[in-house]
Design a protein around this motif. Structure first.
Motif, mmCIF file in Angstrom:
data_model
loop_
_atom_site.group_PDB
_atom_site.id
_atom_site.type_symbol
_atom_site.label_atom_id
_atom_site.label_comp_id
_atom_site.label_asym_id
_atom_site.label_seq_id
_atom_site.Cartn_x
_atom_site.Cartn_y
_atom_site.Cartn_z
ATOM 1 N N THR A 21 44.773 60.708 55.722
ATOM 2 C CA THR A 21 46.560 61.475 54.886
ATOM 3 C C THR A 21 47.184 62.221 53.900
ATOM 4 O O THR A 21 47.550 63.389 54.097
ATOM 5 N N VAL A 22 45.499 62.882 53.566
ATOM 6 C CA VAL A 22 45.452 63.972 53.097
ATOM 7 C C VAL A 22 46.043 65.672 53.113
ATOM 8 O O VAL A 22 46.063 66.082 52.382
ATOM 9 N N ALA A 23 45.219 65.624 54.583
ATOM 10 C CA ALA A 23 45.850 66.775 55.017
ATOM 11 C C ALA A 23 47.242 67.381 54.489
ATOM 12 O O ALA A 23 48.154 67.957 54.739
ATOM 13 N N ALA A 24 47.846 65.993 55.544
ATOM 14 C CA ALA A 24 49.446 66.199 55.421
ATOM 15 C C ALA A 24 50.356 66.288 53.828
ATOM 16 O O ALA A 24 51.043 66.367 54.631
ATOM 17 N N LEU A 25 49.446 65.658 53.100
ATOM 18 C CA LEU A 25 50.184 65.330 51.755
ATOM 19 C C LEU A 25 49.547 67.106 51.565
ATOM 20 O O LEU A 25 50.323 67.869 51.212
ATOM 21 N N LEU A 26 48.804 67.638 51.720
ATOM 22 C CA LEU A 26 48.742 69.254 51.314
ATOM 23 C C LEU A 26 49.433 70.164 52.089
ATOM 24 O O LEU A 26 49.590 71.209 51.239
ATOM 25 N N PHE B 155 54.260 69.545 39.679
ATOM 26 C CA PHE B 155 53.332 70.731 39.670
ATOM 27 C C PHE B 155 52.878 71.650 38.771
ATOM 28 O O PHE B 155 54.259 72.212 39.083
ATOM 29 N N GLU B 156 52.217 71.514 37.831
ATOM 30 C CA GLU B 156 52.009 72.879 36.974
ATOM 31 C C GLU B 156 50.827 73.891 37.799
ATOM 32 O O GLU B 156 50.974 74.985 37.784
ATOM 33 N N THR B 157 50.073 73.260 38.983
ATOM 34 C CA THR B 157 48.760 74.031 39.081
ATOM 35 C C THR B 157 49.571 73.363 40.477
ATOM 36 O O THR B 157 49.308 72.176 40.685
ATOM 37 N N ARG B 158 48.510 73.888 42.202
ATOM 38 C CA ARG B 158 48.540 73.465 43.404
ATOM 39 C C ARG B 158 47.407 72.309 43.863
ATOM 40 O O ARG B 158 46.668 72.744 43.117
ATOM 41 N N PRO B 159 47.945 71.588 44.055
ATOM 42 C CA PRO B 159 47.281 70.238 44.706
ATOM 43 C C PRO B 159 46.677 70.890 45.494
ATOM 44 O O PRO B 159 46.433 71.263 46.581
ATOM 45 N N GLN B 160 44.761 70.198 44.873
ATOM 46 C CA GLN B 160 43.531 70.990 45.355
ATOM 47 C C GLN B 160 42.728 69.382 46.292
ATOM 48 O O GLN B 160 42.735 68.093 44.812
ATOM 49 N N ALA B 161 42.116 69.161 47.058
ATOM 50 C CA ALA B 161 41.196 68.125 47.775
ATOM 51 C C ALA B 161 39.901 68.150 47.626
ATOM 52 O O ALA B 161 39.670 69.281 48.251
ATOM 53 N N PHE B 162 39.053 67.204 47.187
ATOM 54 C CA PHE B 162 37.701 67.448 47.722
ATOM 55 C C PHE B 162 37.384 66.020 48.396
ATOM 56 O O PHE B 162 37.690 64.763 47.709
ATOM 57 N N PRO B 163 36.890 66.056 49.053
ATOM 58 C CA PRO B 163 35.983 65.189 49.346
ATOM 59 C C PRO B 163 35.205 64.091 49.148
ATOM 60 O O PRO B 163 34.416 64.907 48.542
ATOM 61 N N LEU B 164 35.024 62.939 48.585
ATOM 62 C CA LEU B 164 34.584 61.885 47.959
ATOM 63 C C LEU B 164 33.207 60.841 49.034
ATOM 64 O O LEU B 164 33.622 60.488 49.367
ATOM 65 N N SER B 165 32.069 60.828 47.859
ATOM 66 C CA SER B 165 31.305 60.640 47.903
ATOM 67 C C SER B 165 29.647 59.793 47.605
ATOM 68 O O SER B 165 29.947 60.403 45.947
ATOM 69 N N PHE B 166 28.695 59.286 47.432
ATOM 70 C CA PHE B 166 27.949 58.817 46.516
ATOM 71 C C PHE B 166 26.662 59.810 46.876
ATOM 72 O O PHE B 166 26.209 59.839 48.089
ATOM 73 N N ASP C 29 58.208 67.456 49.488
ATOM 74 C CA ASP C 29 57.956 65.880 49.988
ATOM 75 C C ASP C 29 56.723 65.906 48.771
ATOM 76 O O ASP C 29 56.359 64.402 48.610
ATOM 77 N N GLN C 30 56.133 66.584 48.363
ATOM 78 C CA GLN C 30 54.317 66.255 47.544
ATOM 79 C C GLN C 30 55.049 66.008 46.017
ATOM 80 O O GLN C 30 54.327 64.848 46.149
ATOM 81 N N LEU C 31 56.349 66.561 45.941
ATOM 82 C CA LEU C 31 56.749 65.950 44.781
ATOM 83 C C LEU C 31 56.827 64.773 44.741
ATOM 84 O O LEU C 31 56.578 63.908 44.122
ATOM 85 N N ALA C 32 57.996 64.644 45.587
ATOM 86 C CA ALA C 32 57.975 62.933 46.083
ATOM 87 C C ALA C 32 57.240 61.539 45.957
ATOM 88 O O ALA C 32 57.290 60.691 45.597
ATOM 89 N N GLU C 33 55.940 62.474 46.797
ATOM 90 C CA GLU C 33 55.032 61.573 46.650
ATOM 91 C C GLU C 33 54.472 61.149 45.709
ATOM 92 O O GLU C 33 53.559 60.077 45.188
ATOM 93 N N LEU C 34 54.298 62.438 45.042
ATOM 94 C CA LEU C 34 53.648 61.655 43.797
ATOM 95 C C LEU C 34 54.645 61.306 42.563
ATOM 96 O O LEU C 34 53.613 60.247 41.731
ATOM 97 N N GLU C 35 55.831 61.467 42.832
ATOM 98 C CA GLU C 35 56.312 60.438 41.776
ATOM 99 C C GLU C 35 56.754 58.921 41.826
ATOM 100 O O GLU C 35 56.654 58.426 41.609
ATOM 101 N N ARG C 36 56.163 58.592 43.334
ATOM 102 C CA ARG C 36 55.814 57.400 43.601
ATOM 103 C C ARG C 36 54.896 56.564 43.467
ATOM 104 O O ARG C 36 54.705 55.485 42.897
ATOM 105 N N ARG C 37 53.657 57.741 43.109
ATOM 106 C CA ARG C 37 52.922 56.726 42.607
ATOM 107 C C ARG C 37 52.530 56.513 40.766
ATOM 108 O O ARG C 37 52.121 56.395 40.434
#
Length: 416
Positions: free
Chosen positions: A243-248, A272-283, A254-262
């Protein structure tokens, strides 16, 4: 006895590498050459707006190194923390666990600060202490029995020890032949700075949602030219990869609406003061933290899930432990790159990092799902912890890095 004037080369000018460089020069001054190599040293570090949680033990270390007083005016103390567990569609998010933020008289368990403020202060302190700052990458190395030859763009340096602080995809770790155990999470971490209408009052909030934890971390308010105050927080939003690609890529509204839900409405209108950025998570964890005349530091040695906000603090703990190991060895006339010395660093860090990795991996697996029996058990567990002050104090001291077992001197606020 180690007779030569020793030289340590640190590859990677992130917060862990800079802290190590400063700690070594702070302790040994003219008795040791420290060379920091990173192309990023060409750039102004103050522009980095990423936010980090600096735990109390790490703050004590930065205080001992003379850095904290410079950045303290820009740091926001965490005064308490609230933990909830719910579905995204739930109309109410009940609080299952709360922590008060002090670990001592007037000492919060953590502060939030931007990477740029802290990096800038460390670079300036390193330069003032005599660290040699080279804005170029380490291209390779050749380890020999009595030294390690480090290849740079403009030639070679001989050193007693090379410290690889060049990140999770460390080329130096790979060249040293040190294995890497890792697995991906089906999640990415979305980070951004948020402005909001009401004061956060120093409160951190972590919502456990089925797709992953959503953390709201308080930042220092900013006074605007007209005298008004802008309230700000940093978010770390874990979301499933599909779902990350669709959010970004979504429209900002729409991004702000998703943020408000959370985010919820407790802090009023948000933006948003800065543009959201995504990073893959791993161990990930290195099979060894040391090789022949090389030591791994920070993300080059380990990567964990951000669920507990401990990534930076583990790296600073590495720096404190390695600095103590090197300084104590040199004062005893030992070779700081010798196998016996490096084995001491390995022993000092392996158990702590493994335990933190297991804990964060387990917490993420426990909370990032919507299985009803599991939800009932974990919520019962959170509620029980909330009713046990002694256990809560233990957890908050662990989060603050104030462990009684083998804590390096710098993390206790003591000099080397």
């Amino acid at each position: 006895m180690y007779a030569e004037r020793p030289r340590i080369v640190i590859a990677g000018g992130g917060l862990a590498g800079l802290s190590l460089a400063l700690a070594l020069k702070h302790a040994l001054r003219d008795g040791l050459d420290v060379v920091m190599c990173d192309p990023a040293l060409k750039r102004d570090p103050h522009g980095d707006k990423r936010a980090y949680a600096v735990a109390a033990a790490a703050r004590r270390m930065l205080t001992a190194l003379g850095v904290w007083d410079q950045v303290a005016p820009e740091a926001q103390p965490m005064l308490d923390m609230v933990i909830t567990d719910s579905r995204l569609t739930d109309p109410v998010r009940p609080t299952f666990l709360t922590f008060e933020g002090d670990v001592g008289e007037g000492e919060p368990f953590a502060h939030m600060i931007t990477a740029g403020d802290l990096t800038g202060a460390l670079v300036e302190a390193c330069a003032a202490a005599g660290v040699i700052l080279k804005a170029e990458a380490v291209r390779g190395f050749s380890a020999r029995p009595a030294r390690i030859d480090v290849l740079l763009g403009d030639g070679e340096l001989s050193a007693a020890l090379l410290v690889a602080a060049d990140g999770a995809r460390s080329k130096l770790r790979e060249q040293a032949g040190i294995g890497w155990i890792s697995w991906p999470y089906n999640q990415s971490g979305i980070v951004a700075t948020i402005s909001h209408e009401r004061d956060h009052e120093g409160r951190a909030v972590e919502h456990f949602l089925p797709s992953g934890p959503f953390a709201i971390l308080p930042l220092k308010p900013e006074t605007q030219p007209d005298g008004s105050v802008k309230h700000r927080s940093s978010i770390v939003w874990s979301e499933r990869n599909d779902t990350v690609a669709a959010l970004l890529d979504a429209h900002p509204e729409d991004q702000l609406a998703e943020l408000e839900r959370r985010f919820g409405l407790q802090l009023g209108k948000i933006a948003f003061e800065t543009r959201p950025q995504a990073f893959p998570l791993s161990f990930g964890i290195a099979r060894s933290f040391v090789g022949e005349r090389i030591a791994l530091l920070g993300d080059a040695a380990h990567v964990i899930h951000p669920i507990a906000g401990q990534g930076l603090n583990l790296g600073l703990h590495d720096a404190a432990a390695l600095a103590e190991t090197i300084v104590d060895a040199l004062r005893l006339g030992m070779d700081p790159g010798g196998a016996d010395v490096l084995d001491g660093y390995e022993r000092a860090r392996r158990a702590d990092i493994t335990a933190m990795g297991v804990m964060t991996d387990g917490l993420n697996r426990l909370f990032s799902n919507d299985i009803l029996p599991v939800r009932l058990i974990r919520d019962l567990g959170l509620g029980l912890v909330d009713r046990m002050p002694g256990l809560k104090r233990f957890f908050i001291r662990e989060a603050a890095g104030l462990r009684d077992r083998d804590t390096p001197r710098l993390l206790r606020g003591e000099g080397l």
